[in-house]
Design an enzyme around this catalytic site. Sequence first.
Site, mmCIF file in Angstrom:
data_model
loop_
_atom_site.group_PDB
_atom_site.id
_atom_site.type_symbol
_atom_site.label_atom_id
_atom_site.label_comp_id
_atom_site.label_asym_id
_atom_site.label_seq_id
_atom_site.Cartn_x
_atom_site.Cartn_y
_atom_site.Cartn_z
ATOM 1 N N ARG A 119 60.675 37.193 45.589
ATOM 2 C CA ARG A 119 62.013 37.769 45.464
ATOM 3 C C ARG A 119 62.493 38.129 46.859
ATOM 4 O O ARG A 119 61.737 38.064 47.828
ATOM 5 C CB ARG A 119 62.073 38.947 44.473
ATOM 6 N N ALA A 167 66.395 37.649 49.033
ATOM 7 C CA ALA A 167 67.292 36.489 49.180
ATOM 8 C C ALA A 167 66.740 35.380 50.083
ATOM 9 O O ALA A 167 66.658 34.216 49.659
ATOM 10 C CB ALA A 167 68.660 36.978 49.652
ATOM 11 N N ARG A 191 68.248 32.358 39.747
ATOM 12 C CA ARG A 191 68.830 33.659 40.061
ATOM 13 C C ARG A 191 70.214 33.411 40.672
ATOM 14 O O ARG A 191 70.321 32.710 41.681
ATOM 15 C CB ARG A 191 67.935 34.456 41.039
ATOM 16 N N ASP A 194 72.086 40.164 49.418
ATOM 17 C CA ASP A 194 71.848 38.913 48.681
ATOM 18 C C ASP A 194 73.007 37.953 48.843
ATOM 19 O O ASP A 194 72.830 36.739 48.791
ATOM 20 C CB ASP A 194 71.605 39.212 47.208
#
Length: 366
Positions: free
Chosen positions: A45, A47, A88, A236
Amino acid sequence: MVMTIYWEGGQVMMLDQSLLPVETVYIECRDFQTVADGIRRLKIRGAPAIGIAAAMGLALGAAEIDAEDHDSFIKKLLPVRDALLATRPTAVNIQWAMERMFALLSINRELPVGELKSLLADESQKILDEDIRINRAIGEVGASFIHDGDTVLTHCNAGSLATGGYGTATAAIRVAVEQGKRIKVVADETRPVLQGARLTAWELMQDGIDVTLISDTAAGSLMQHGEIDLAIVGTDRTTRNGDVANKIGTYQVAVLCKENGIPFYVAAPLSSIDFTMADGSLIPIEERPADEVTDVFGKVKIAPEGVKVRNPAFDVTPHRYVTALFTEKGAYRPKDLWRLSGSANLSVTDSALAPFRVDSVKKTGI
Ligand code: MRU
């Protein structure tokens, strides 16, 4: 420094961050589906890290394709790309990585399919190597805004675990510490997935950096009592106007900073800036499963069975709360961020950008 993701013998080794800090286990990814699953389930996880993982996943998917010519190769690769893109939605880095990988294929369309497959694997390694260099550059920029004796608040994990290595927000802290400044870090625990407690506190402690963990609800009180000098977070997706999507709870940190006259900085590699998006209202916000809120890691129930839950994983901080953004091209006010568009391919020169850089910000009068 622990490696988040790397190639080993034709497979991708992914550190399973969902088990940290209790266990350090690597997942061996032999196919793109394992990579996509790892991204979706937060085994990797952050970005930049998921952008790198997606690039490696695309290369793994490409290796399995049986195709004679460029066009049929691309046709079979598109569903792999789409599966990775669907994991995502908020971080722009997966999209960024896919665009870069497909641009490479398009400029090399005369090459045999076997060579295209190697090009993709090499490019994913290049993205990883570049990310570490970019983080270091962001760190140099950010460190100049941190003074000896400062206490820095951070939210979520924008550390080496969220990137190829070194981190973005934590890069600024790491460089400041390397420069000999005495820095303290306050890490928000970051409910519901606890990236601050499990990951940021862990990686800073591994590096011997002074870190104090707080519950998210304590941040305002510490600011009110003069215990925080500045905040630095990651992003992100930051839009052209400087609106910042980051881990849920970032917005309230930014508002509290403004209320308390504390600078609020965002460490943002160009790969996390979406120059095609006008403002933050357009950013897709990922809604994650309810059990992240009602249960602690699927083990302990902390809410009544059947309660209604909302679990947005990110929020958007309007640009008016952002003091400056640290990029690999220097620090910029949100209003000047658009000037960086195109600078990744060097169409904007460093000297043209120089007049718009921010070199320092005073604590008061933000
Ligand atoms: O849900 P996550 O853990 O992927 O969220 C990560 C963050 O919000 C980070 O702050 C962001 O990706 C920046 S990482 C340099």
